[in-house]
Write an enzyme that holds these catalytic residues in place. Structure first.
Site, PDB file in Angstrom:
ATOM      1  CB  SER A   1      -0.957  -0.062   1.191  1.00 24.45           C
ATOM      2  OG  SER A   1      -1.911   0.955   1.139  1.00 24.45           O
ATOM      3  CG  MET A   2      -0.039   5.024   2.014  1.00 25.99           C
ATOM      4  SD  MET A   2      -0.325   5.841   0.438  1.00 25.99           S
ATOM      5  CE  MET A   2       0.971   6.902   0.115  1.00 25.99           C
TER       6      MET A   2
ATOM      7  CG  HIS B   1      -4.381  -1.295  -2.116  1.00 28.59           C
ATOM      8  ND1 HIS B   1      -4.986  -2.012  -1.127  1.00 28.59           N
ATOM      9  CD2 HIS B   1      -3.718  -0.310  -1.470  1.00 28.59           C
ATOM     10  CE1 HIS B   1      -4.719  -1.489   0.053  1.00 28.59           C
ATOM     11  NE2 HIS B   1      -3.949  -0.447  -0.133  1.00 28.59           N
TER      12      HIS B   1
END
Length: 196
Positions: free
Chosen positions: A101-102, A126
């Site tokens: 993710s991040m 994502h």
């Protein structure tokens, strides 16, 4: 019994005796930074402050950011990414464990040609999502516009920094895409896989 953060000796230039400092403090002095938890405002502010300080201290010495990050908040993650782009020293990003993710967004923020994954690292991308909505419909509408703006910025950064076509990035950000280190290299998220 928990290990905790070990203390190691450190002798500052001009000191006769070494002082005991925590391991991470010692590593930071060598420009070795660690992001090994969920990204939140506190950890992001500490990491951004450290990068700005080290850049001001010596703009000619590269920094090395080791990532084992399962993700976290979007705004603080974008802040870390942006600081990596504006400081003068190159930031090497090294994925050890997971960059999800991040965490994967920060991984692509390293200096192009200086982004590495360890052989058994995993990467997951994502789209950003809103996790803090609880209010009137008008607030939801404003928040959804903000999330869309952030998604467009993140998509643009993935396209620019990976070399992967925009339609592929847009498709893949609509779902969770997990990659091995070699798949992340082929995708353009990292430039090399460290040899084991």
């Amino acid at each position: 019994m928990p290990v905790g953060v070990p203390k190691v000796p450190f002798r500052a230039p001009g000191d006769e005796d070494a002082n005991w400092v925590d391991l991470y403090n010692r590593l930071y002095r060598e420009r070795l930074l660690f992001l090994a938890q969920d990204i939140n405002h506190e950890i992001a502010n500490q990491l951004m402050g450290l990068m700005v300080y080290l850049s001001a201290e010596d703009a000619n010495k590269d920094m090395f950011s080791f990532l084992n990050c399962p993700g976290g908040s979007v705004i603080p993650g974008v802040g870390i990414f942006d600081v990596m782009q504006i400081i003068v020293p190159d930031v090497h990003t090294i994925c050890m464990g997971v960059a999800a993710s991040m965490g994967s967004f920060i991984l692509i923020g390293g200096e192009i040609t200086k982004r590495i994954a360890l052989p058994h690292a995993r990467v997951m991308i994502h789209q950003p999502a809103s996790t803090y909505y609880d209010g009137p419909a008008a607030d939801f509408h404003n928040e959804s516009k903000h999330v869309t703006m952030l998604r467009d910025y993140i998509t643009k950064c993935y396209i620019e920094r990976t070399g992967t076509p925009g339609e592929v990035i847009q498709r893949d950000l609509n779902r969770d895409v997990f990659m091995s280190a070699t798949e992340a290299q082929a995708y353009g998220i990292v430039d090399a896989v460290a040899e084991g």
